[in-house]
Structure formats: structure tokens, C-alpha cells
Design an enzyme around this catalytic site. Structure first.
Site, PDB file in Angstrom:
ATOM      1  N   ASN A 146       0.811  -1.219   0.000  1.00 30.03           N
ATOM      2  CA  ASN A 146       0.000   0.000   0.000  1.00 30.03           C
ATOM      3  C   ASN A 146       0.850   1.276   0.000  1.00 30.03           C
ATOM      4  OD1 ASN A 146      -2.426   1.331   0.058  1.00 30.03           O
ATOM      5  ND2 ASN A 146      -2.972   0.767   2.161  1.00 30.03           N
ATOM      6  N   HIS A 174     -14.501  -4.330  10.876  1.00 25.22           N
ATOM      7  CA  HIS A 174     -14.086  -3.027  11.427  1.00 25.22           C
ATOM      8  C   HIS A 174     -15.291  -2.133  11.693  1.00 25.22           C
ATOM      9  CE1 HIS A 174      -9.805  -2.917   9.500  1.00 25.22           C
ATOM     10  NE2 HIS A 174     -10.046  -4.059  10.101  1.00 25.22           N
ATOM     11  N   ARG A 207     -13.794  -5.235  15.532  1.00 20.59           N
ATOM     12  CA  ARG A 207     -12.799  -4.249  15.943  1.00 20.59           C
ATOM     13  C   ARG A 207     -13.506  -2.921  16.184  1.00 20.59           C
ATOM     14  NH1 ARG A 207      -7.755  -1.812  12.426  1.00 20.59           N
ATOM     15  NH2 ARG A 207      -9.342  -0.337  11.758  1.00 20.59           N
ATOM     16  N   TYR A 238      -7.080   7.479  12.900  1.00 21.84           N
ATOM     17  CA  TYR A 238      -6.939   6.197  12.230  1.00 21.84           C
ATOM     18  C   TYR A 238      -8.149   5.294  12.522  1.00 21.84           C
ATOM     19  CZ  TYR A 238      -6.040   1.408  11.409  1.00 21.84           C
ATOM     20  OH  TYR A 238      -6.213   0.132  10.980  1.00 21.84           O
ATOM     21  N   ASP A 275      -7.193  -1.468  17.679  1.00 24.36           N
ATOM     22  CA  ASP A 275      -5.889  -1.252  17.048  1.00 24.36           C
ATOM     23  C   ASP A 275      -5.310   0.081  17.524  1.00 24.36           C
ATOM     24  OD1 ASP A 275      -3.715  -1.070  15.366  1.00 24.36           O
ATOM     25  OD2 ASP A 275      -4.813  -1.617  13.542  1.00 24.36           O
ATOM     26  N   HIS A 320      -2.397   1.190  16.511  1.00 26.32           N
ATOM     27  CA  HIS A 320      -1.653   1.688  15.348  1.00 26.32           C
ATOM     28  C   HIS A 320      -0.337   2.371  15.708  1.00 26.32           C
ATOM     29  CE1 HIS A 320      -2.119   2.444  10.895  1.00 26.32           C
ATOM     30  NE2 HIS A 320      -2.637   1.244  11.074  1.00 26.32           N
ATOM     31  N   GLU A 348      -4.034  -4.312  19.508  1.00 27.08           N
ATOM     32  CA  GLU A 348      -3.082  -4.480  18.402  1.00 27.08           C
ATOM     33  C   GLU A 348      -2.108  -3.306  18.305  1.00 27.08           C
ATOM     34  OE1 GLU A 348      -5.109  -4.743  14.643  1.00 27.08           O
ATOM     35  OE2 GLU A 348      -3.263  -4.410  13.518  1.00 27.08           O
ATOM     36  N   GLU A 406       1.709  -6.555  11.602  1.00 26.35           N
ATOM     37  CA  GLU A 406       1.270  -6.339  10.219  1.00 26.35           C
ATOM     38  C   GLU A 406       2.351  -5.672   9.364  1.00 26.35           C
ATOM     39  OE1 GLU A 406      -2.255  -3.928  10.917  1.00 26.35           O
ATOM     40  OE2 GLU A 406      -1.181  -2.126  10.333  1.00 26.35           O
ATOM     41  N   ARG A 454       0.333 -10.977  13.574  1.00 27.42           N
ATOM     42  CA  ARG A 454      -0.526 -10.183  12.689  1.00 27.42           C
ATOM     43  C   ARG A 454      -0.034 -10.086  11.246  1.00 27.42           C
ATOM     44  NH1 ARG A 454      -4.702  -8.677  11.652  1.00 27.42           N
ATOM     45  NH2 ARG A 454      -4.666  -6.426  11.621  1.00 27.42           N
ATOM     46  N   HIS A 495      -3.313 -10.508   8.878  1.00 25.95           N
ATOM     47  CA  HIS A 495      -3.714  -9.179   8.408  1.00 25.95           C
ATOM     48  C   HIS A 495      -4.617  -9.312   7.168  1.00 25.95           C
ATOM     49  CE1 HIS A 495      -2.116  -4.955   7.087  1.00 25.95           C
ATOM     50  NE2 HIS A 495      -3.087  -4.819   7.959  1.00 25.95           N
ATOM     51  N   ASP A 535      -6.216  -3.534   1.522  1.00 25.58           N
ATOM     52  CA  ASP A 535      -5.003  -3.466   0.684  1.00 25.58           C
ATOM     53  C   ASP A 535      -4.363  -4.838   0.484  1.00 25.58           C
ATOM     54  OD1 ASP A 535      -4.613  -2.132   3.473  1.00 25.58           O
ATOM     55  OD2 ASP A 535      -2.607  -2.900   3.064  1.00 25.58           O
ATOM     56  N   GLU A 573      -8.666 -11.236  10.061  1.00 24.42           N
ATOM     57  CA  GLU A 573      -9.255  -9.926   9.761  1.00 24.42           C
ATOM     58  C   GLU A 573      -9.904  -9.997   8.377  1.00 24.42           C
ATOM     59  OE1 GLU A 573      -6.344  -6.827   9.258  1.00 24.42           O
ATOM     60  OE2 GLU A 573      -7.779  -5.262   9.765  1.00 24.42           O
ATOM     61  N   TRP A 620       2.252   6.831  12.427  1.00 18.56           N
ATOM     62  CA  TRP A 620       0.887   6.700  11.926  1.00 18.56           C
ATOM     63  C   TRP A 620       0.477   5.249  12.014  1.00 18.56           C
ATOM     64  CZ3 TRP A 620      -1.602   3.949   8.011  1.00 18.56           C
ATOM     65  CH2 TRP A 620      -2.961   4.260   7.867  1.00 18.56           C
TER      66      TRP A 620
HETATM   67  C1  GCO Z   1      -5.253  -3.185  10.112  1.00 14.41           C
HETATM   68  C2  GCO Z   1      -4.260  -2.193   9.650  1.00 14.41           C
HETATM   69  C3  GCO Z   1      -4.566  -1.492   8.378  1.00 14.41           C
HETATM   70  C4  GCO Z   1      -3.347  -0.709   7.915  1.00 14.41           C
HETATM   71  C5  GCO Z   1      -3.273  -0.709   6.426  1.00 14.41           C
HETATM   72  C6  GCO Z   1      -2.049  -0.008   5.892  1.00 14.41           C
HETATM   73  O1  GCO Z   1      -5.182  -3.531  11.273  1.00 14.41           O
HETATM   74  O2  GCO Z   1      -6.034  -3.621   9.289  1.00 14.41           O
HETATM   75  O3  GCO Z   1      -3.801  -1.387  10.691  1.00 14.41           O
HETATM   76  O4  GCO Z   1      -5.717  -0.693   8.468  1.00 14.41           O
HETATM   77  O5  GCO Z   1      -3.331   0.575   8.405  1.00 14.41           O
HETATM   78  O6  GCO Z   1      -3.298  -2.023   6.001  1.00 14.41           O
HETATM   79  O7  GCO Z   1      -1.917  -0.266   4.550  1.00 14.41           O
HETATM   80 MG    MG Z   2      -3.568  -2.835  12.292  1.00 14.50          MG
END
Ligand code: GCO
Ligand code: MG
Length: 409
Positions: A37, A122, A147, A159, A217, A219, A243, A269, A290, A319, A323, A346, A409
Site C-alpha cells: 500500500n 471493522h 474491531r 486512524y 488497534d 496503530h 493491536e 502487520e 498479525r 492481516h 489493501d 481480519e 501513523w
Molecule cells: C489493520 C491495519 C490497516 C493498515 C493498512 C495499511 O489492522 O487492518 O492497521 O488498516 O493501516 O493495512 O496499509
Molecule cells: Mg492494524
């Protein structure tokens, strides 16, 4: 079974996807997902310029040998670009081998260990009512695990939170990558987040009752001590996992988090190899792995990571955001069905145009995924349809703290 052709197909139906298609002299084809991505074209070049020419004339049956050759002969090891390229070759070869055997891939991985694969979706909301509505909507779709992401007062864009009201006719999951010439800038305030989140979980747990598995998450945004505090405060709400509570590069950080909380932890991830998990798994600092099949060297490397994890009662949580293409998702599902230490998968659903480009045999019924029983991984790519959607520049957003400092991020 000799590899005769290696094509790289770039398409952007609802978003960008990179797919490797291998064809053998017996006319069998295999697909592998190589989507990274926001950096898609780097993997396209890696595959087209450096990997595809080396595959022509090679025996498609030699999956392990091809993996080791691509990993070791490059000299420069690991990293998302390299490992996504290797993953695409690996999955395409497994697809071919399973088609040659006339079996769905999971049969070659040991056969089914369960009837279906528990998936989580999600839910998000800018406030609690919107979040509860989003959770209800996911449950109506069949999801048995959810989630939970929420906006934070004082922070403009967070996010995981869909920008449009989930209550309007159009409902969709949060999609971070934005088409455009440069990344969107978001803002962040960890202290405001830490003050807000436990109250949201109290309301959500109160509304949904004790049984529904809830995930969250972080992040990569907290320091170890902040993550420890959050994990502890979320304990009454019995999370399935927290996560990416800290930036994933520092495996040792999880020692501190672990000392303070029994909230289960998931990470990985953005990892690409078993080496990223060495300390985490050996010291039992996490509960869920993940990684994506797409970014972690394919089925071959993921199976090794998950077998290593199994010795420590650590489970899979592969994951599966949008994407990861339907090809990458299908590969994950075959692994999920076969391994003993499956945890959860997921599953963000792809858009209509994506489903037109990639015909899939996997199913989602009553909250459970299944890869289907077509020989191979069970995904076909319609090249003409793919050709209608040329690559579009797109970036993931990035973050600045309130004083302008760039943050994770
Ligand atoms: C998740 C991830 C995604 C990522 C994304 C980045 O837990 O699914 O955090 O949302 O941010 O895959 O490309
Ligand atoms: Mg994630």
C-alpha cells in the site's frame, strides 16, 4: 512443469493492486498478491526487473528452493519490497502446485483443521451512538467478532474511523489510502486518546454484553508505559486483543507492556520475516501474529512463523485489510483452515469493482470464512477487466502531534 511466463498486472479498481501471474509449459497459471500500500510500483519494478527474468525456465514444483534462492541470492535481505515480491512468487507457485494436484491449497498444507474461519470486521464511529450503529450493522452482516475504533475529542482525523456517518444509506469501512499526489496529514494527541478510549469501551461492552469478542488497534502510537496503562485500563472490558500498541520495530518494548497487563497483545502487520518475531515469540510477549501472507514472504514463510508461534501457544491473526488483494486474502484463508494454532482472521470486504476484477471462490457465511474447494487458491483474475483501471497515485496518511512533530501513523 516449467515456468514459461511471469507477468505483473497492476490494476486500480477500488484501490491499487499488484498481482504476479505465472504460467507453466503445461498451461497452468498461478496468482500471487504483491500489493504494498502506497509503495506499489517499487514492488512492480522489483518483480519485473529483477525477479521475473530469473523464474523463466525454472521448475514450478520447487517452491522451497525458489524461496531460498530469491531470499539468499539477493544478498540484501528482508524489507517490505523484497518480501512482498517473494511472497507473490511463493503464493503463485503454491496455486500452481495445488492446481496440478487437483486440490484446494489447504489440502496440501495438511487438510482442514476446522470447519470455518472466525473473521472480525471493522466498526467505527465519530461518537458512541454512531459506533454502536456500526457494530449492529456488522453483526447484521454476520460478523461474530468486531474491531472497535473511535474518534477522539479534539483530534480531527483518527486512524480507523470512517469519515462519513455510518447511519446514512452508504456504509463503508475505513480506507486509509487516499488517491492523490501527496499523503493526507492527520493530527494526534495520545493523552486525549488515553483519556477517551476506556469510557468508550465501557459503553460498548455494556451495550453488546459479555460474549462478543471486541478488538482494538492502537496503530503504533503509544510509548511502552502508555500502552501498559491502556492495557490495564481495558482489562474490565475483556478485549480479544490490543493491536500494535507500540511502534512495532522495538520488540523489547513489549516486555514492559506485558509486565503490567493481561490484555492480549497482537503485533506484526508491518513485519516481513520470522526474524521480526524472534524475541516476541521466544519470550511469549505477544498472543497473536498479525503478519500478512502478502508482506511476509508468502505461505512458506508464514507457515514457519506460525509453527514457531504454536510452540508458545501464540495464535494467528492474519492481516486482512482491503489493501490485501483477494489473492492475498485467499492465500491466508487456506493457511487459516489448515494450521492448528488459528486465532482469528481480519476481513474487510472489497468493493464491487475489485470483485469484478478478481473472481473468488471463498465464502463468508454466518461470520465464518472458507476458502472454497476449487483446485489452487481459488481466485481468477480477469485481465481485460483489470486493464480498465490503470494505476493511480495513492498514499497512506501520516500524523503530526499538536505542536507539529511528525508522529507514528
Ligand atoms: C489493520 C491495519 C490497516 C493498515 C493498512 C495499511 O489492522 O487492518 O492497521 O488498516 O493501516 O493495512 O496499509
Ligand atoms: Mg492494524
Amino acid at each position: 512443469m516449467i515456468i514459461e511466463k511471469a507477468e505483473v498486472i497492476v490494476t486500480s479498481p477500488d484501490r491499487n493492486f499488484v498481482t504476479l501471474k505465472l504460467t507453466t509449459d503445461d498451461g497452468l497459471t498461478g496468482l500471487g498478491d504483491a500489493t504494498l500500500n502506497g509503495r506499489e510500483l517499487a514492488v512492480v519494478s522489483y518483480l519485473k526487473d529483477h525477479v521475473a527474468p530469473l523464474l523463466i525456465g525454472k521448475d514450478a514444483h520447487r517452491i522451497e528452493d525458489t524461496w531460498q534462492f530469491l531470499y539468499r541470492s539477493a544478498y540484501w535481505r528482508r524489507g517490505p519490497v523484497t518480501m512482498a515480491a517473494i511472497a507473490a512468487v511463493d503464493v503463485a507457485l503454491w496455486d500452481i502446485k495445488a492446481k496440478a494436484a487437483g486440490m484446494p491449497l489447504y489440502q496440501l498444507l495438511g487438510g482442514a483443521s476446522r470447519n470455518g474461519i472466525l473473521a472480525y470486521g471493522h466498526a467505527s464511529g465519530r461518537d458512541v451512538p454512531e459506533l454502536l450503529d456500526s457494530i449492529a450493522h456488522h453483526r447484521e452482516q454476520g460478523y461474530r467478532a468486531i474491531r472497535v475504533q473511535t474518534a477522539v475529542p479534539g483530534v480531527k482525523a483518527v486512524y480507523g474511523v470512517a469519515a462519513q456517518p455510518q447511519t446514512s444509506g452508504k456504509r463503508y469501512d475505513y480506507e486509509p489510502a487516499g488517491r492523490g499526489a501527496s499523503p493526507m496529514e492527520e493530527d494526534w494527541d495520545t493523552r486525549a486518546y488515553l483519556r477517551h478510549l476506556p469510557g468508550v469501551f465501557e459503553e460498548v461492552r455494556g451495550a453488546v454484553g459479555p460474549e462478543l469478542p471486541l478488538l482494538h488497534d492502537g496503530h503504533h502510537r503509544m510509548t511502552p508505559i502508555q500502552a501498559a496503562k491502556l492495557g490495564k485500563e481495558l482489562e474490565p472490558y475483556d478485549l480479544f486483543w490490543l493491536e500494535d500498541c507500540t511502534p512495532a520495530e522495538n520488540q523489547e518494548a513489549l516486555r514492559l507492556v506485558r509486565q503490567h497487563t493481561t490484555t492480549p497483545l497482537a503485533i506484526g502487520e508491518i513485519f516481513n520475516t520470522v526474524w521480526d518475531y524472534q524475541t516476541l515469540i521466544r519470550e511469549q510477549l505477544i498472543d497473536y501474529v498479525r503478519s500478512a501472507v502478502t508482506h511476509t514472504g508468502g505461505i512458506t514463510q508464514m507457515k514457519k512463523i506460525l509453527d514457531f508461534a504454536a510452540q508458545y501457544q501464540i495464535k494467528s491473526g492474519i492481516h486482512g485489510p482491503t489493501d490485501i488483494s483477494p489473492v492475498g486474502m485467499a492465500a491466508a484463508l487456506h493457511l487459516d483452515l489448515a494450521i492448528h494454532n488459528f486465532g482469528i482472521q481480519e476481513y474487510m470486504q472489497h468493493g464491487e469493482l475489485t470483485n469484478r476484477v478478481f473472481q473468488q471462490s471463498f465464502t463468508f457465511e454466518d461470520g465464518l470464512l472458507h476458502p472454497g474447494d476449487k483446485p489452487g487458491i481459488g481466485v481468477d483474475l480477469d485481465v481485460d477487466e483489470a486493464g480498465k483501471y490503470p494505476y493511480q497515485t495513492a498514499y497512506l496518511p501520516y500524523n503530526r502531534l499538536l505542536d507539529g512533530t511528525v508522529h507514528d501513523w
